[in-house]
Design a protein around this motif. Sequence first.
Motif, mmCIF file in Angstrom:
data_model
loop_
_atom_site.group_PDB
_atom_site.id
_atom_site.type_symbol
_atom_site.label_atom_id
_atom_site.label_comp_id
_atom_site.label_asym_id
_atom_site.label_seq_id
_atom_site.Cartn_x
_atom_site.Cartn_y
_atom_site.Cartn_z
ATOM 1 N N MET A 99 0.835 -1.191 0.000
ATOM 2 C CA MET A 99 0.000 0.000 0.000
ATOM 3 C C MET A 99 0.876 1.250 0.000
ATOM 4 O O MET A 99 1.768 1.399 0.831
ATOM 5 C CB MET A 99 -0.910 0.013 1.229
ATOM 6 N N VAL A 100 0.618 2.127 -0.985
ATOM 7 C CA VAL A 100 1.399 3.357 -1.094
ATOM 8 C C VAL A 100 0.528 4.595 -0.878
ATOM 9 O O VAL A 100 1.050 5.708 -0.826
ATOM 10 C CB VAL A 100 2.097 3.427 -2.470
ATOM 11 N N LYS A 101 -0.771 4.375 -0.792
ATOM 12 C CA LYS A 101 -1.654 5.497 -0.508
ATOM 13 C C LYS A 101 -2.905 4.975 0.155
ATOM 14 O O LYS A 101 -3.466 3.975 -0.283
ATOM 15 C CB LYS A 101 -2.007 6.244 -1.792
ATOM 16 N N PHE A 102 -3.345 5.641 1.209
ATOM 17 C CA PHE A 102 -4.494 5.183 1.987
ATOM 18 C C PHE A 102 -5.421 6.369 2.188
ATOM 19 O O PHE A 102 -5.059 7.350 2.844
ATOM 20 C CB PHE A 102 -4.006 4.625 3.329
ATOM 21 N N GLU A 103 -6.623 6.270 1.552
ATOM 22 C CA GLU A 103 -7.603 7.360 1.614
ATOM 23 C C GLU A 103 -8.929 6.809 2.138
ATOM 24 O O GLU A 103 -9.870 6.558 1.375
ATOM 25 C CB GLU A 103 -7.789 7.977 0.225
ATOM 26 N N PRO A 104 -9.045 6.587 3.444
ATOM 27 C CA PRO A 104 -10.291 5.993 3.974
ATOM 28 C C PRO A 104 -11.500 6.894 3.765
ATOM 29 O O PRO A 104 -12.620 6.404 3.571
ATOM 30 C CB PRO A 104 -9.969 5.791 5.450
ATOM 31 N N HIS A 105 -11.296 8.205 3.802
ATOM 32 C CA HIS A 105 -12.455 9.092 3.616
ATOM 33 C C HIS A 105 -12.945 9.100 2.167
ATOM 34 O O HIS A 105 -14.116 9.367 1.904
ATOM 35 C CB HIS A 105 -12.091 10.508 4.049
ATOM 36 N N LEU A 106 -12.036 8.810 1.242
ATOM 37 C CA LEU A 106 -12.422 8.743 -0.163
ATOM 38 C C LEU A 106 -12.754 7.325 -0.574
ATOM 39 O O LEU A 106 -13.175 7.074 -1.715
ATOM 40 C CB LEU A 106 -11.302 9.299 -1.044
ATOM 41 N N GLY A 107 -12.511 6.364 0.317
ATOM 42 C CA GLY A 107 -12.924 4.997 0.104
ATOM 43 C C GLY A 107 -12.000 4.167 -0.767
ATOM 44 O O GLY A 107 -12.456 3.180 -1.358
ATOM 45 N N TYR A 108 -10.696 4.547 -0.888
ATOM 46 C CA TYR A 108 -9.810 3.706 -1.688
ATOM 47 C C TYR A 108 -8.386 3.751 -1.133
ATOM 48 O O TYR A 108 -8.036 4.619 -0.330
ATOM 49 C CB TYR A 108 -9.826 4.145 -3.157
ATOM 50 N N ALA A 109 -7.600 2.787 -1.593
ATOM 51 C CA ALA A 109 -6.162 2.744 -1.306
ATOM 52 C C ALA A 109 -5.457 2.315 -2.579
ATOM 53 O O ALA A 109 -6.037 1.649 -3.444
ATOM 54 C CB ALA A 109 -5.862 1.755 -0.185
ATOM 55 N N LEU A 110 -4.190 2.709 -2.714
ATOM 56 C CA LEU A 110 -3.388 2.323 -3.866
ATOM 57 C C LEU A 110 -2.334 1.324 -3.442
ATOM 58 O O LEU A 110 -1.692 1.466 -2.397
ATOM 59 C CB LEU A 110 -2.702 3.543 -4.478
ATOM 60 N N LEU A 111 -2.164 0.292 -4.229
ATOM 61 C CA LEU A 111 -1.095 -0.682 -4.045
ATOM 62 C C LEU A 111 -0.134 -0.567 -5.211
ATOM 63 O O LEU A 111 -0.551 -0.266 -6.339
ATOM 64 C CB LEU A 111 -1.654 -2.105 -3.982
ATOM 65 N N ALA A 112 1.136 -0.813 -4.952
ATOM 66 C CA ALA A 112 2.141 -0.775 -6.020
ATOM 67 C C ALA A 112 3.177 -1.843 -5.765
ATOM 68 O O ALA A 112 3.446 -2.222 -4.617
ATOM 69 C CB ALA A 112 2.810 0.601 -6.092
ATOM 70 N N GLU A 113 3.730 -2.363 -6.846
ATOM 71 C CA GLU A 113 4.792 -3.335 -6.707
ATOM 72 C C GLU A 113 6.050 -2.650 -6.167
ATOM 73 O O GLU A 113 6.446 -1.578 -6.631
ATOM 74 C CB GLU A 113 5.092 -3.987 -8.059
ATOM 75 N N MET A 114 6.691 -3.291 -5.202
ATOM 76 C CA MET A 114 7.924 -2.755 -4.616
ATOM 77 C C MET A 114 8.892 -3.904 -4.360
ATOM 78 O O MET A 114 8.474 -5.015 -4.002
ATOM 79 C CB MET A 114 7.638 -2.035 -3.283
ATOM 80 N N THR A 115 10.173 -3.630 -4.547
ATOM 81 C CA THR A 115 11.184 -4.643 -4.225
ATOM 82 C C THR A 115 11.381 -4.694 -2.715
ATOM 83 O O THR A 115 10.979 -3.777 -1.978
ATOM 84 C CB THR A 115 12.530 -4.308 -4.889
ATOM 85 N N GLU A 116 12.008 -5.775 -2.268
ATOM 86 C CA GLU A 116 12.274 -5.902 -0.833
ATOM 87 C C GLU A 116 13.171 -4.764 -0.335
ATOM 88 O O GLU A 116 12.982 -4.256 0.780
ATOM 89 C CB GLU A 116 12.915 -7.249 -0.535
ATOM 90 N N ASP A 117 14.148 -4.349 -1.149
ATOM 91 C CA ASP A 117 15.029 -3.250 -0.743
ATOM 92 C C ASP A 117 14.260 -1.947 -0.628
ATOM 93 O O ASP A 117 14.513 -1.130 0.270
ATOM 94 C CB ASP A 117 16.176 -3.095 -1.743
ATOM 95 N N GLU A 118 13.310 -1.732 -1.529
ATOM 96 C CA GLU A 118 12.509 -0.510 -1.461
ATOM 97 C C GLU A 118 11.638 -0.517 -0.212
ATOM 98 O O GLU A 118 11.471 0.517 0.450
ATOM 99 C CB GLU A 118 11.655 -0.371 -2.717
ATOM 100 N N VAL A 119 11.059 -1.678 0.100
ATOM 101 C CA VAL A 119 10.232 -1.786 1.302
ATOM 102 C C VAL A 119 11.068 -1.510 2.547
ATOM 103 O O VAL A 119 10.650 -0.804 3.461
ATOM 104 C CB VAL A 119 9.578 -3.182 1.378
ATOM 105 N N ARG A 120 12.297 -2.080 2.572
ATOM 106 C CA ARG A 120 13.161 -1.871 3.734
ATOM 107 C C ARG A 120 13.571 -0.401 3.851
ATOM 108 O O ARG A 120 13.575 0.174 4.946
ATOM 109 C CB ARG A 120 14.406 -2.740 3.601
#
Length: 986
Positions: A99-120
């Motif tokens: 998850m790279v964006k979380f908008e509960p008031h707008l009712g959606y979230a964005l997911l994106a592919e990320m490498t393990e190094d990017e996540v770390r």
Amino acid sequence: MSDANRMTLNLPPEFDASRHSAGLPAMAKKLTDTDGWVVLAIEGRTATLVRREAVDQVEESAPSSGRKGLKVKLAGGTKPSDGDKVATTYADLYPGSYMVKFEPHLGYALLAEMTEDEVRARGQLALAMRCKPWEIQVDTRSDGGYIARLPSYVPSKHDKPLTEAVEQIGKFGWYFTVNTKTLVAQIIPSEPATFPEMIPLDTSRLGHGDCNVTPFGMALPAPGEKIGDTVAVNWGVAHAMLMGGLPGSGKMCIDSTPVPVEPSAKHPNGWATHGELTPGMRVFGVDGRPVTVAKVHPARTVPVAVVRFVDGQSVTVGMDHYWTVRDMRSSRPRCGGGSVLPADRCDDLATMAHRYLGWRGYPDMIAQYVDAPAAAISAFLVRSGIPRGEDGTYPIDEAIAAWSLHRRRYGENESPTLGVRSTAELMASLGKSDWAVPASGAVRYTDTDVDLPLDPYLLGAWLALDGDYPNGGPTFNECARATLTDATGGRPLTAVVNEAGLLGVRTIPSAYLTASIDQRLELVRGLMDYAGRTAMLGRCHLRPTSAAGKAATLIRSLGMLVQTTAYGAMIFEATMDVYRRRDLAETHARYAPLVNSLARAIDPSTAGSGAWNRIESITAAGRATARCIEVDDPRHLYLIGDFIPTHNTVTVNAILADLLSNGSEIVVVDTLDKSVDFFWLKPYVRDGGWGGGSLEASVTALGLVYEEAKRRAAFLGENGYKNWMDIPKGDRFAPITVVIDEISALMVPDKIPAGIDKKAPDVQQMLATNMLKFRLSRVMDQLIAEMRFVGVRMLLSSQVTNTNTGVALSTKAKVGHRGLQGLNPSKTARGQAFDDERAVPEVPDNVKEDPNENVSRGVGVCHLSTMTPVVYKSFFISDSDLVAALERLNLRKTTRPEPTPEEIARFVTPEFDEDQGDSGSAETFGGDRPPSGKPLDPKFGPTTVYSDDGQPLRGAAAAAAASKQAAALCHSCGKPIKPNGDCGCS
């Protein structure tokens, strides 16, 4: 409760998540008759499920990225606090997407592919920013770094945690930049910032700079940069600088170590203690020839160790003491003859070494002198262990001498057999290596025979026979009798000895121990002919005699190692003809070749006899007072103990050179031994400004500055100027820079034991010395406190900067510029040098631990007034190059650097009298008033204040009385002001 895409189930008390959660999607399907349910979260007795079909693939991109993502339609009722649950759920549902964006008031979230190094990386940044991971978008740079969009950025708040996070993401040396407008951070891979091996002083600036701004080094470069900012002292901001330093390592022998010296009236027996050595005295080099003590460093209390040798000797030296040694386990065969230098070329190099006594240079310079590849010389210098200076230079004389000895036997790329190691290094590696020091050459006390009361051979025979003549000993055969008869001219030995007045002598007189080599050898021959023999293994044995103690010293003085057995006999390998008797000489010639090859290994890398004295043990022995000396020998070796060879031993220069060339007058105040560091400057000091000859000269040189300062103050007052810089440039007088080195030695008073008779001559001398130190300290304080406005600058240099070493807190408080040389100062040392050591950076580990030690030479930290504290490296220029550069400028030279006897008499006399106090100091240094006319603060050393009844006052009472008296004195004549306004001016 449920809607089309989200459901909440109430769980029964017996629900066990580990066993029953897998069945929840099936229960949701049964209740809604739809597929695709997954568990979002289980909290207490409720479970939340969502439908996977609510996720639609779209052409949505993560910020700063061109990759596709997934848009998740959040179930109704999703709250901001559900972010962690939602992120975890979809990370499990869609591996590799986060998850790279979380908008509960707008009712959606964005997911994106990320490498393990990017996540770390994103996780480390989130910890540093104290935010949620999805609030930071991270992409990989082409160089392996990262681009990150931050939610906010406040440098004072975020720089430190971000720096730590970046090091965790990459490694030490990586750095980041942030665009404060777009909040985009660049995380950039890089090696740690460091220094070049050397930063040469820019001689083109000399004579063309600004005397008010003095550069002296380069700051540690910014991350990713190779060149740092120039570090410079701004004298207009603050007129005093304190340059502290960690006590340097030396070649430390304790004061009680015996040292062979040239016989003199003070040392008639040819021995002195290490603590008695002074510049100009003659000791002996490893080849046995006299060398002059060039410099004696101040004594320090240091960790010491007892070094024991296989011949029974032991010496106590500092852990930082250097030895020239060989590892006897690393013997190698000789290289081919074609790889060595011809003997005459080696001799030429040895002669050349003497021409460069005291010179220092870089490896490539030394390579040119010896006509060898620079790479070969660099490797040789490192492997030989020749001490390298903080500036990366080596002693040219020692390097050439070592190279000439090495090349007699080995090729240019072969490892040297000799090396220089500290006591601590030897101690740490003694079990792995078999260290040995070379035996010395025969000591040359004199090149000619001296007058002795009895022929040395006959004295040796007499002592060997222990008065048991004519019976003799077990080897007193016909050959022995004939040899002795020939030596005495046919007269009885007893009669000859009696005639010389030595009939009762049972030991070797000192005159014989310091005689010529030939005379000492004849004495050994006399001993060996009648108390010696050669054993079958080729070693010489000397049986116990009354002269045994001195005999060991005698034999060692001829360059031969001696071992004493438990019963007092001496065993040694003869490198000279030690027999006169024909029968013993023939036996020795027969057995000498059988000596063990390792015991008689002759290595031309030493000027000694070829024998090696192995180190048996090294034991720590606490702390003791020690000092090191420097000798005028290319190998920097001198003999201690019973002839054991031992090795001996630029920020301020850069500052002074720049100041001098750009118009400042210079005054040097230093101890006699340390003043040699500034000899290059002596021709250029102001008249009477060389205070390096004695304490009296130091007091006078500083007094002359104070006198000139008062004259300048009067000029400013008469002409309406408040500051010397207000004077038109063409008429402005030159600034005066006073460098005070070795403050502790100059200003810390000698401690006088309680209860001692103060009338004793020695105590009176100590009192007089303490009074001079007090005067020196007092004038220094006055100059710092009062003389900024007349153009006087102070450059103080001290190994340590605490109150006990001459730098009072009141003085430091007025010093605006501070520096501390050295790589590893303690927290205490940093606290003494700086007002807030926490604000001053430390030297980075990569600089301290760089395998190329040149990188860390001349490195320190400083906090200059109004400037950000930095780590810096000093500019360097050799004394010889500096002198040449100054000569080209054709600067004014002084005709009398030292104060005249009349000036010294004026500032030093009248002599101190404990009953009278310092009666002359008030007149000499302007009393208790600086040029401004204000009463001098008592902490800067006012003269004694007396009460109305004539009693001296101390402490607060003295301060109060001084202020009261000052208010009633005329500023012009210093006389009391009467009630009618009259004074001494009337």
